[in-house]
Design a protein around this motif. Structure first.
Motif, PDB file in Angstrom:
ATOM      1  N   UNK A   9      52.144   5.664 -26.800  1.00 53.76           N
ATOM      2  CA  UNK A   9      51.293   4.564 -27.257  1.00 53.76           C
ATOM      3  C   UNK A   9      52.017   3.732 -28.315  1.00 53.76           C
ATOM      4  N   UNK A  10      52.742   4.380 -29.197  1.00 53.06           N
ATOM      5  CA  UNK A  10      53.515   3.640 -30.219  1.00 53.06           C
ATOM      6  C   UNK A  10      54.553   2.743 -29.551  1.00 53.06           C
ATOM      7  N   UNK A  11      55.201   3.246 -28.510  1.00 60.98           N
ATOM      8  CA  UNK A  11      56.204   2.442 -27.800  1.00 60.98           C
ATOM      9  C   UNK A  11      55.550   1.238 -27.124  1.00 60.98           C
ATOM     10  N   UNK A  12      54.378   1.435 -26.536  1.00 59.10           N
ATOM     11  CA  UNK A  12      53.660   0.324 -25.904  1.00 59.10           C
ATOM     12  C   UNK A  12      53.227  -0.683 -26.964  1.00 59.10           C
ATOM     13  N   UNK A  39      43.463  -4.593 -32.446  1.00 54.14           N
ATOM     14  CA  UNK A  39      43.371  -3.240 -33.005  1.00 54.14           C
ATOM     15  C   UNK A  39      42.281  -2.423 -32.318  1.00 54.14           C
ATOM     16  N   UNK A  40      41.173  -3.072 -31.949  1.00 50.73           N
ATOM     17  CA  UNK A  40      40.117  -2.366 -31.221  1.00 50.73           C
ATOM     18  C   UNK A  40      40.612  -1.926 -29.851  1.00 50.73           C
ATOM     19  N   UNK A  41      41.418  -2.763 -29.200  1.00 50.96           N
ATOM     20  CA  UNK A  41      41.944  -2.413 -27.882  1.00 50.96           C
ATOM     21  C   UNK A  41      42.855  -1.191 -27.965  1.00 50.96           C
ATOM     22  N   UNK A  42      43.718  -1.149 -28.964  1.00 51.13           N
ATOM     23  CA  UNK A  42      44.593   0.009 -29.098  1.00 51.13           C
ATOM     24  C   UNK A  42      43.816   1.260 -29.531  1.00 51.13           C
ATOM     25  N   UNK A  43      42.754   1.055 -30.288  1.00 49.38           N
ATOM     26  CA  UNK A  43      41.898   2.201 -30.635  1.00 49.38           C
ATOM     27  C   UNK A  43      41.241   2.762 -29.373  1.00 49.38           C
ATOM     28  N   UNK A  44      40.783   1.866 -28.498  1.00 54.80           N
ATOM     29  CA  UNK A  44      40.185   2.306 -27.240  1.00 54.80           C
ATOM     30  C   UNK A  44      41.226   3.026 -26.374  1.00 54.80           C
ATOM     31  N   UNK A  45      42.449   2.507 -26.347  1.00 58.84           N
ATOM     32  CA  UNK A  45      43.511   3.154 -25.576  1.00 58.84           C
ATOM     33  C   UNK A  45      43.789   4.558 -26.102  1.00 58.84           C
ATOM     34  N   UNK A  46      43.790   4.690 -27.413  1.00 58.90           N
ATOM     35  CA  UNK A  46      44.029   6.001 -28.016  1.00 58.90           C
ATOM     36  C   UNK A  46      42.960   7.011 -27.594  1.00 58.90           C
ATOM     37  N   UNK A  50      44.481   9.335 -23.017  1.00 57.66           N
ATOM     38  CA  UNK A  50      44.779  10.765 -22.843  1.00 57.66           C
ATOM     39  C   UNK A  50      43.986  11.404 -21.701  1.00 57.66           C
ATOM     40  N   UNK A  51      42.795  10.836 -21.396  1.00 56.03           N
ATOM     41  CA  UNK A  51      41.962  11.377 -20.323  1.00 56.03           C
ATOM     42  C   UNK A  51      42.256  10.702 -18.986  1.00 56.03           C
ATOM     43  N   UNK A  52      42.416   9.388 -18.997  1.00 57.59           N
ATOM     44  CA  UNK A  52      42.549   8.630 -17.747  1.00 57.59           C
ATOM     45  C   UNK A  52      43.986   8.374 -17.344  1.00 57.59           C
ATOM     46  N   UNK A  53      44.919   8.542 -18.293  1.00 59.51           N
ATOM     47  CA  UNK A  53      46.304   8.210 -18.047  1.00 59.51           C
ATOM     48  C   UNK A  53      46.601   6.761 -18.397  1.00 59.51           C
ATOM     49  N   UNK A  54      47.886   6.449 -18.626  1.00 59.09           N
ATOM     50  CA  UNK A  54      48.275   5.084 -18.965  1.00 59.09           C
ATOM     51  C   UNK A  54      48.158   4.215 -17.722  1.00 59.09           C
TER      52      UNK A  54
END
Length: 408
Positions: A9-12, A39-46, A50-54
């Motif tokens: 996620x940090x790399x993305x 920032x909300x989008x990256x919070x949602x990704x975090x 992990x559950x759905x995959x990148x």
């Protein structure tokens, strides 16, 4: 989220956050709302990845998630505001396609470089919003305080909002007059990547790559000589990247670089662009700087460089775009052509008039020429002054090494 997922996620974030922000600004029409949505989008990704995959297209996912988060926030705000003060909701049904997403950063640069904004605000806003440079780094480049710089950026954003500056690449009839500011900002972005203004690393590769990508986009849009010249200049500099430092991060000066490491493909592309720009006879300062870089690229060694031609190109550049830094670079070339005494006389005159008093490279050049002339005391003094002014880790390391060599 485990360590490996967090690293992904940090790399993305490093690779995509500025592109996502640019698209969100276009879709939402507001810098601050777009930054919060990012920032909300990256919070949602975090939380979800992990559950759905990148996802296959992380950038599009993040843009979509950020937009919907912002729309939800605006809907909540509307409940508590009078009808005539309610914010307008973006169209939630429009999903940007890949081509639109790819061009958003170019749109953002033209918006940040709008002529309604002061020149220093254009650069500060672009470095902050397009390149994600920290306020302290930009303030150091502007020789001002972070608080002052932050206010400058806030006022620029307010100006864009209040004046309803459009988020678009201007029409072809308007493009030439807007070009100078955009070229200046792109080159500043490249320089921050190629000569990082501070920190432990010599370069920030991602910024240089982004500047080159933006210049290529701009060249497709407007094949003008100075766009060719700037892109050629950046490619010629970029060709030397791998030879500019050791494996441990120490600086390797141009004269000592292993030229077999220079990227010949980038040199060939850069030289072709320079020739095309010069043959147009409508070239400017970037094309002349690129011509100087091309002369270096053609030489098998520092000793075999055509220094007389470089001095002549600097003379032409000074007539077109006078500056003390260009005078300094010319003085270094004169030292290589005519000897260190001739170059030192020019540099000492530049330092005496005060314009480069706080520029560490001027003191480093003065120190180096004194060292070559065997004048140890003034060389030591100049190296110490350069060390006081240098902000970049590898630069400081090189200066300390030079000082240590004087004592042996």
């Amino acid at each position: 989220m485990d360590d490996a997922q967090r690293a992904q996620l940090d790399a993305i974030y490093r690779a995509e956050s500025r592109r996502v922000l640019a698209s969100l600004i276009r879709l939402l029409g507001d810098f601050d709302l777009a930054e919060e949505a990012l920032h909300e989008a990256f919070r949602a990704a975090m939380e979800q990845w992990p559950e759905t995959g990148i996802p296959a297209n992380p950038r599009a996912w993040l843009v979509s998630a950020g937009r919907f988060k912002a729309i939800d926030q605006l809907r909540r705000l509307r409940r508590f505001q009078p009808l005539d003060e309610q914010p307008e909701l973006p169209d939630a049904t429009v999903l940007a396609d890949d081509e639109l997403l790819e061009d958003d950063r170019l749109r953002l640069i033209f918006t940040c470089c709008h002529p309604a904004l002061a020149s220093d605000a254009q650069v500060a806003l672009t470095l902050r919003e397009v390149c994600d440079l920290g306020t302290e780094d930009i303030a150091r480049a502007f020789l001002t305080t972070p608080a002052t710089l932050a206010q400058r950026i806030v006022r620029a954003k307010a100006k864009i909002r209040d004046a309803r500056i459009p988020y678009e690449v201007p029409g072809r009839s308007e493009l030439p007059e807007r070009l100078d500011a955009v070229l200046r900002v792109i080159y500043l972005v490249f320089n921050e990547g190629y000569f990082a203004s501070s920190g432990a690393e010599l370069t920030r590769t991602q910024l240089s790559d982004e500047a080159i990508r933006l210049a290529r986009l701009l060249l497709q849009l407007l094949p003008e000589p100075e766009v060719m010249g700037l892109l050629g200049l950046m490619l010629l500099h970029e060709s030397r990247r791998s030879a500019r430092s050791t494996a441990s991060g120490e600086v390797v000066l141009l004269e000592a670089q292993d030229r077999s490491q220079w990227d010949r493909a980038l040199i060939a592309e850069g030289e072709a662009l320079v020739l095309q720009a010069l043959h147009s006879r409508r070239f400017g300062a970037y094309s002349l700087q690129a011509a100087i870089a091309a002369v270096h690229a053609e030489a098998a060694s520092a000793e075999q460089t055509d220094w007389a031609q470089i001095v002549g190109l600097y003379d032409a550049l000074l007539r077109l775009s006078p500056s003390p830094v260009i005078e300094l670079n010319r003085a270094v070339a004169v030292a290589m052509e005519q000897g260190p005494e001739a170059g030192l006389t020019l540099i000492e005159a530049l330092l005496a008039n005060g314009e480069l008093a706080d520029y560490h490279l001027a003191h480093a050049a003065c120190a180096d020429l004194n060292r070559r002339l065997g004048r140890i005391a003034p060389a030591r003094e100049a190296y110490q002054r350069a060390l006081q002014l240098a902000q970049q880790g590898p630069d400081r390391q090189l200066l300390q090494q030079r000082l240590a060599e004087l004592e042996t």
